[in-house]
Structure formats: C-alpha cells, structure tokens
Scaffold this active site. Structure first.
Site, PDB file in Angstrom:
ATOM      1  N   TYR A  13     108.673  98.680  39.489  1.00 53.64           N
ATOM      2  CA  TYR A  13     109.612  98.425  40.584  1.00 53.64           C
ATOM      3  C   TYR A  13     111.046  98.656  40.119  1.00 53.64           C
ATOM      4  O   TYR A  13     111.873  99.194  40.867  1.00 53.64           O
ATOM      5  CB  TYR A  13     109.435  97.000  41.118  1.00 53.64           C
ATOM      6  CG  TYR A  13     108.007  96.678  41.498  1.00 53.64           C
ATOM      7  CD1 TYR A  13     107.257  97.574  42.271  1.00 53.64           C
ATOM      8  CD2 TYR A  13     107.387  95.515  41.077  1.00 53.64           C
ATOM      9  CE1 TYR A  13     105.939  97.293  42.607  1.00 53.64           C
ATOM     10  CE2 TYR A  13     106.072  95.231  41.411  1.00 53.64           C
ATOM     11  CZ  TYR A  13     105.354  96.131  42.163  1.00 53.64           C
ATOM     12  OH  TYR A  13     104.041  95.869  42.487  1.00 53.64           O
ATOM     13  N   GLU A  31      95.086  96.280  41.049  1.00 55.03           N
ATOM     14  CA  GLU A  31      94.923  94.992  41.728  1.00 55.03           C
ATOM     15  C   GLU A  31      93.504  94.817  42.254  1.00 55.03           C
ATOM     16  O   GLU A  31      92.979  93.699  42.304  1.00 55.03           O
ATOM     17  CB  GLU A  31      95.938  94.844  42.875  1.00 55.03           C
ATOM     18  CG  GLU A  31      97.404  94.978  42.488  1.00 55.03           C
ATOM     19  CD  GLU A  31      97.890  93.936  41.496  1.00 55.03           C
ATOM     20  OE1 GLU A  31      97.076  93.159  40.975  1.00 55.03           O
ATOM     21  OE2 GLU A  31      99.102  93.898  41.226  1.00 55.03           O
ATOM     22  N   GLU A  37     100.169  93.776  34.778  1.00 57.29           N
ATOM     23  CA  GLU A  37     101.151  93.180  35.692  1.00 57.29           C
ATOM     24  C   GLU A  37     102.579  93.427  35.179  1.00 57.29           C
ATOM     25  O   GLU A  37     103.497  93.637  35.966  1.00 57.29           O
ATOM     26  CB  GLU A  37     100.900  91.675  35.847  1.00 57.29           C
ATOM     27  CG  GLU A  37      99.546  91.298  36.445  1.00 57.29           C
ATOM     28  CD  GLU A  37      99.374  91.697  37.903  1.00 57.29           C
ATOM     29  OE1 GLU A  37     100.283  92.328  38.476  1.00 57.29           O
ATOM     30  OE2 GLU A  37      98.315  91.384  38.468  1.00 57.29           O
ATOM     31  N   HIS A  87      91.643  93.611  39.300  1.00 53.70           N
ATOM     32  CA  HIS A  87      92.015  92.235  38.995  1.00 53.70           C
ATOM     33  C   HIS A  87      91.347  91.269  39.968  1.00 53.70           C
ATOM     34  O   HIS A  87      90.819  90.228  39.569  1.00 53.70           O
ATOM     35  CB  HIS A  87      93.535  92.051  39.079  1.00 53.70           C
ATOM     36  CG  HIS A  87      94.307  92.896  38.120  1.00 53.70           C
ATOM     37  ND1 HIS A  87      95.696  92.891  38.063  1.00 53.70           N
ATOM     38  CD2 HIS A  87      93.903  93.783  37.184  1.00 53.70           C
ATOM     39  CE1 HIS A  87      96.097  93.736  37.132  1.00 53.70           C
ATOM     40  NE2 HIS A  87      95.031  94.289  36.585  1.00 53.70           N
ATOM     41  N   GLU A  90      96.221  89.026  44.459  1.00 58.20           N
ATOM     42  CA  GLU A  90      95.688  90.339  44.071  1.00 58.20           C
ATOM     43  C   GLU A  90      95.049  91.065  45.243  1.00 58.20           C
ATOM     44  O   GLU A  90      95.072  92.301  45.297  1.00 58.20           O
ATOM     45  CB  GLU A  90      94.637  90.172  42.964  1.00 58.20           C
ATOM     46  CG  GLU A  90      95.082  89.408  41.730  1.00 58.20           C
ATOM     47  CD  GLU A  90      95.921  90.242  40.782  1.00 58.20           C
ATOM     48  OE1 GLU A  90      96.422  91.297  41.200  1.00 58.20           O
ATOM     49  OE2 GLU A  90      96.074  89.817  39.618  1.00 58.20           O
TER      50      GLU A  90
END
Length: 347
Positions: free
Chosen positions: A127, A221, A120, A224, A187
């Site tokens: 970003y 994700e 994460e 996860h 997620e």
C-alpha cells in the site's frame, strides 16, 4: 466458566514430545518435523503459502502513474480511502499473527503463522508502494491517517480493535477463539468491498497495476482464511468446554454485526463510484460472510445469499467457490515479475 490464562510457549522443551499434545496449552519440544505433526495436512497449507511468494516493487505501476490523474474525483477519493482501510487491517494483522504464534504449543502453527505474518507485512508495504507511485507524500500520509480519524472507518474497526487488544491483555483460549473469528472475518470478508473497487476499475481498463497487486494480496488472504478457519475448528475440538451455546451465539452475533458495518462502510466509500451496484455489493458481503462461517463449521447466516452476485470478480483472483473441487487441486495464477508483457491480459 473461569478463564485460564495461557503462558507463552517455551522455545525449547527437550523433555516434551516433538508432536504437540495441543495447539494452545499443550506440550511440545519446539522441534518441528513436518513428517510428524498433529495435523499432517497443514503441511500442504504451509507449502501453498510459501509458494505464493511475491514482492510489491516487482509489480509494474507505470500505467497507473499516468492514469490516476484521469480518474473521476469519486474514484480518486475511494481509491485513497480504501488504501487507508486496507492498511489499517494488514498492519495490525502482522502483529496478531505473531502474537498467536507465541501462545501456540504446536510448532507447525508457529511456522505457518510466521509465513502469514511475513505476507501481511508485504501487503502493508504494497500500500505504501502503490501510493508512493501515484500521489505526493502529504496525500500518502493523509490516506494512512484514515484509520485513526475517519469516523465511519473507526466505527467499522471498533469491534476488531477491541477483540485484538482483549487478546493482548487476556491471552486465554476463549480470547484466542474469538480472535480467530475476527481474523477469519478480516481475511475473508472485511477486505472484499475494497478488492471489488479495484477490480471494477480494472474491468474498465483503469489502474491495472493496482488491481494486479490486489489480486496477489487477495490470493494470499484466501489461503490465510482457509488456515484460520481450520485452526479455529481444531482449537474448538481440542477444547470442547468452549464449544458452548454462548460462544456459538457470540460468533453468529459478531458475524452479523460485522456484515452490517461492512455494508455501511462500503456504501459510504463506494456510493458515487460508477459501475458498482451497492445492493449487489451488500449481497456479495453477505455471500462472503456465509462462506467464511461455513468454513468455520457453522451454518449460513444469510440463506438467500449462497451464490456470488458479482461473478465478474472471479476473473481477477483465484477462488475456492467450487464446493466439489479440492482447494489444493485448483490451479493458482503464477506470479510474474514486471516486464513489458505485464498488463490487463494477465489477469
């Protein structure tokens, strides 16, 4: 039922067994032998997670730098707003994964959560990396302010923020279960209208570097989400007093409310973007909610949305849509570092 606050797990307790007696509130020495854990198949999840290693700055953004100025105003606005959304989700998720691990009395959960937290952190870094490649520092900062200032995004995140902070203030099994519900939503559903936007750009040969980055994040994700759903089911099974009509009703109600908020957000951010059908997107969000709630051991909320209405997305990311295929046997796209060969054909 009276809440019992959990204590943080001790780092080492040599008098306790290596194999934990409980995921939360149990006993374990803190010594991890992957060949002697309470849920042996979680070792496969750990191996899958560490096998997905990648770094943000090894994704080639050269084409995106040239293309961003040629996007329409609606595409640029959506691009920046969605990066803002994703950053408000992945940043707190790093800390939440670590907080959950502090109360886990199963060393395998602690290790898996450590990997999730690291990934994460990489997502959040990505970003910053993406924005630093294409816009000025002022525009980067503005995008990262959206999670604090945009009224639609604030409304969209309100329940998530409340539950995560409730867990910090009140670390009970009940709040762990509820936090796992919102982590599962995060997620497995909250990201997906944003992912779809970047994949839509890529299928029109736009911002392919960003789409490649998003596909790596999306792949993480999915992993996860699978583990969080399993952790929820296992925690509930170990604490049957919480397996009540009240909790199950809470889960269904919060899933439904989250779906409505996600549809409202996606309409707000995507309404002027060419190539995105908002009715299709609403169906896709409901489809994703169904998948996540089924993984948590509950029934579909939207029986009319059991099929993916946006099948073109499958070309951009690994998925576990096939109910007859074991998730761990599916072929995962291999991560490749930046080279002259990287591009649209790799997706």
């Amino acid at each position: 039922m009276q809440k019992t606050l959990l204590e943080r797990a001790k780092t080492l307790e040599p008098l306790h067994p290596n194999k934990s007696t409980g995921l939360f509130g149990g006993e374990s020495s803190g010594i991890l032998n992957w060949n002697d854990i309470a849920y042996p198949h979680w070792y496969k999840i750990y191996k899958r997670l560490i096998g997905n290693y990648w770094q943000a700055d090894e994704v080639n953004m050269a084409g995106d730098v040239k293309q961003f100025s040629s996007l329409t105003k609606s595409e640029k606005d959506a691009y920046l707003k969605i990066i803002g959304l994703l950053s408000t989700l992945d940043g707190p998720q790093t800390r939440t994964a670590l907080l959950l691990s502090l109360y886990a009395t199963d060393a395998s959960v602690q290790s898996i959560m450590a990997v999730i937290a690291q990934q994460e952190a990489v997502h959040n870094e990505s970003y910053s990396y993406v924005l630093s490649s294409i816009v000025s520092l002022d525009e980067q900062n503005e995008a990262f302010q959206l999670g604090r200032k945009d009224p639609v995004l604030l409304k969209r995140n309100e329940n998530l923020i409340k539950q995560y902070n409730d867990f910090v203030d009140d670390p009970s099994v009940e709040n762990i279960l509820k936090t796992l519900v919102y982590t599962s939503l995060l997620e497995g559903m909250f990201f997906y209208s944003g992912f779809a936007f970047f994949y839509n750009l890529a299928r029109h040969n736009k911002m392919v570097g960003t789409s490649t980055m998003i596909s790596y994040i999306n792949r993480d994700e999915l992993e996860h989400g699978r583990f969080i759903a399993e952790l929820f089911r296992a925690t509930l099974a170990e604490n049957p007093e919480h397996n009540s009509e009240e909790l199950i009703t809470w889960v269904y109600d919060h899933f439904k409310e989250s779906v409505e908020l996600e549809i409202e957000w996606s309409t707000y951010v995507l309404e002027d973007v060419e190539g995105i059908d908002l009715d299709e997107m609403a169906g896709y969000i409901k489809y994703r909610a169904n998948k996540m709630i089924r993984m948590m051991g509950l029934n579909d909320i939207y029986p009319e949305h059991v099929d993916n209405p946006m099948k073109w997305i499958r070309a951009y990311v690994d998925n576990f849509d096939g109910t007859k295929t074991d998730f761990f046997e599916q072929k995962s796209r291999q991560y490749t570092k930046t080279s002259d060969l990287n591009g649209f054909d790799d997706l």
